[in-house]
Design a protein around this motif. Structure first.
Motif, mmCIF file in Angstrom:
data_model
loop_
_atom_site.group_PDB
_atom_site.id
_atom_site.type_symbol
_atom_site.label_atom_id
_atom_site.label_comp_id
_atom_site.label_asym_id
_atom_site.label_seq_id
_atom_site.Cartn_x
_atom_site.Cartn_y
_atom_site.Cartn_z
ATOM 1 N N ASN B 37 0.818 -1.210 0.000
ATOM 2 C CA ASN B 37 0.000 0.000 0.000
ATOM 3 C C ASN B 37 0.855 1.265 0.000
ATOM 4 O OD1 ASN B 37 -2.899 -0.813 0.075
ATOM 5 N ND2 ASN B 37 -2.104 -2.064 1.745
ATOM 6 N N MET B 38 1.998 1.180 0.700
ATOM 7 C CA MET B 38 2.906 2.341 0.705
ATOM 8 C C MET B 38 3.453 2.579 -0.701
ATOM 9 S SD MET B 38 4.871 1.940 4.326
ATOM 10 C CE MET B 38 6.273 2.939 3.900
ATOM 11 N N TYR B 39 3.741 1.477 -1.403
ATOM 12 C CA TYR B 39 4.232 1.600 -2.780
ATOM 13 C C TYR B 39 3.175 2.264 -3.659
ATOM 14 C CZ TYR B 39 5.106 0.418 -7.599
ATOM 15 O OH TYR B 39 5.247 0.506 -8.960
ATOM 16 N N MET B 40 1.921 1.853 -3.488
ATOM 17 C CA MET B 40 0.848 2.426 -4.300
ATOM 18 C C MET B 40 0.658 3.914 -3.976
ATOM 19 S SD MET B 40 -0.526 0.748 -6.628
ATOM 20 C CE MET B 40 0.065 -0.808 -7.253
ATOM 21 N N ALA B 41 0.764 4.251 -2.688
ATOM 22 C CA ALA B 41 0.636 5.655 -2.287
ATOM 23 C C ALA B 41 1.793 6.467 -2.892
ATOM 24 C CB ALA B 41 0.641 5.769 -0.766
ATOM 25 N N ALA B 42 2.998 5.892 -2.887
ATOM 26 C CA ALA B 42 4.166 6.572 -3.478
ATOM 27 C C ALA B 42 3.977 6.735 -4.990
ATOM 28 C CB ALA B 42 5.435 5.776 -3.191
ATOM 29 N N SER B 43 3.413 5.717 -5.636
ATOM 30 C CA SER B 43 3.154 5.795 -7.088
ATOM 31 C C SER B 43 2.172 6.925 -7.390
ATOM 32 C CB SER B 43 2.555 4.486 -7.601
ATOM 33 O OG SER B 43 3.441 3.454 -7.439
ATOM 34 N N LEU B 44 1.167 7.021 -6.541
ATOM 35 C CA LEU B 44 0.164 8.082 -6.726
ATOM 36 C C LEU B 44 0.827 9.463 -6.582
ATOM 37 C CD1 LEU B 44 -2.838 8.861 -7.057
ATOM 38 C CD2 LEU B 44 -3.063 8.723 -4.581
#
Lengths: 133, 231
Positions: B37-44
């Protein structure tokens, strides 16, 4: 040289991961029996066959779409087509692939038929809600 | 500037990335899959930042080029953390988490050193050939690691459907990117065409993860041997 090696490996891994991923999507539906309604609508009384895939997809398109299913249907259709390509190319050289591809394509049909059953139930609920409201 | 199609794919990707985090929160999967989820938040965050830089400096500006490729490399390293957390989950029963963490640190240090060495040698053409080469290698290492993880899933007979789908979708994602970067390296004349593909590929991972969080309950199980292409 390095790029060519990476390209070849990536394509091989991609095929493996993609096939396994599609199978994981289909796996849950394999044990699910087709509802009476689906059997009546599609005329599928025995196990699903690959020849019925196109017809079931056409029936599926007649039902109101559930947004959460859009992605998985496209993916399974891609998988079905990919298996067709494998069958008409590599399977000519490796005959054991022919039987495997046919079995996989039949499971794709079963999966789509299960989704059709869900959509019919969804439409019926929607209709019932409208009638009561 | 990217065309309407480019903007639509961009927006779709950003929405899907946000969707993963929202689905995870709604299905109480945020903490168990924190790094994903942190990766997805960083991608966003990167998607929004890229859009801002694009609007300010333009598509062909060095600012955008630098930010695009370096944020891409950073996100890939970030994805290693997500991948490591999946390794930890698969090996949790074997109490091998310490080894996994050690391996991840060694790998990250190696990647960082390798990146530094390449940057140091290629100062004259930072955002040209070498960045493509670097990204290609990063994606390929990620792909090999995901394949090792998939082999471990099969060997250890891991049955958690959600975890299996997360691993497999990650494998598809890494394969697509590694192949795209390799093609760019092999056929530099096709770079313009091949640059259209990553945003499209980028939509696959958040869509698959959002699906896994939203539709697959944590307690769902399946036999991984049924999924293997090669037995």
């Amino acid at each position: 040289m390095m790029a060519a090696f990476i390209l070849v490996c990536s394509v091989i891994f991609l095929l493996q991961f993609f096939i396994s991923y599609c199978r994981s999507l289909i796996a849950a539906s394999v044990r699910e029996p087709l509802s009476q309604e689906v059997q009546e609508v599609t005329g599928m009384t025995r196990a699903a066959t690959e020849e019925e895939f196109a017809r079931v997809v056409q029936l599926l398109q007649l039902c109101p779409e559930r947004p959460e299913e859009r992605g998985e249907i496209s993916l399974i259709r891609t998988y079905f087509r990919m298996l067709g390509v494998i069958r008409s190319t590599i399977a000519k050289i490796v005959p054991s692939l022919e039987k495997w591809a046919a079995a996989e394509r039949s499971q794709c049909t079963h999966f789509v038929a299960v989704v059709l059953g869900r959509r019919i139930a969804f439409s019926r609920n929607l209709f019932a809600q409208q009638m009561s409201g | 500037m990217p065309g309407l199609f480019g903007y639509i794919v961009w927006l779709l990707g950003a929405l899907l990335e946000a969707g993963v985090v929202v689905c995870a929160i709604r299905k109480k999967a945020l903490r168990p899959y924190l790094f994903l989820n942190m990766y997805m938040a960083a991608s966003l965050f990167v998607s929004v930042s890229r859009y801002n830089i694009l609007q300010s400096y333009g598509l062909t500006s060095p600012q955008y080029m630098y930010f695009y490729y370096y944020s891409d490399a950073l996100l890939t390293i970030f994805l290693y953390f997500a991948l490591t957390s999946l390794f930890s989950r698969v090996f949790s029963e074997m109490q091998a988490e310490q080894y996994v963490k050690l391996g991840a640190v060694v790998l990250l240090s190696g990647t960082a050193l390798f990146s530094y060495a390449v940057v140091n040698q290629s100062q004259s053409r930072l955002v040209t050939h070498f960045v493509v080469e670097l990204s290609q290698n990063l994606y390929f290492v990620g792909l090999v690691l995901t394949y090792v993880l998939w082999a471990a899933v099969l060997k250890l007979r891991e049955t958690r459907t959600r975890l299996i789908q997360l691993v497999l979708s990650l494998g598809v994602y890494f394969s697509l990117f590694a192949a795209d970067y390799a093609l760019r390296n092999l056929y530099p004349s096709m770079t313009t065409l091949l640059q259209i593909l990553p945003p499209l590929f980028g939509c696959f991972l958040p869509a698959a993860w959002a699906y896994a969080f939203w539709r697959i309950p944590e307690e769902a199980r399946l036999a991984p041997a049924r999924l293997a292409v090669i037995r």
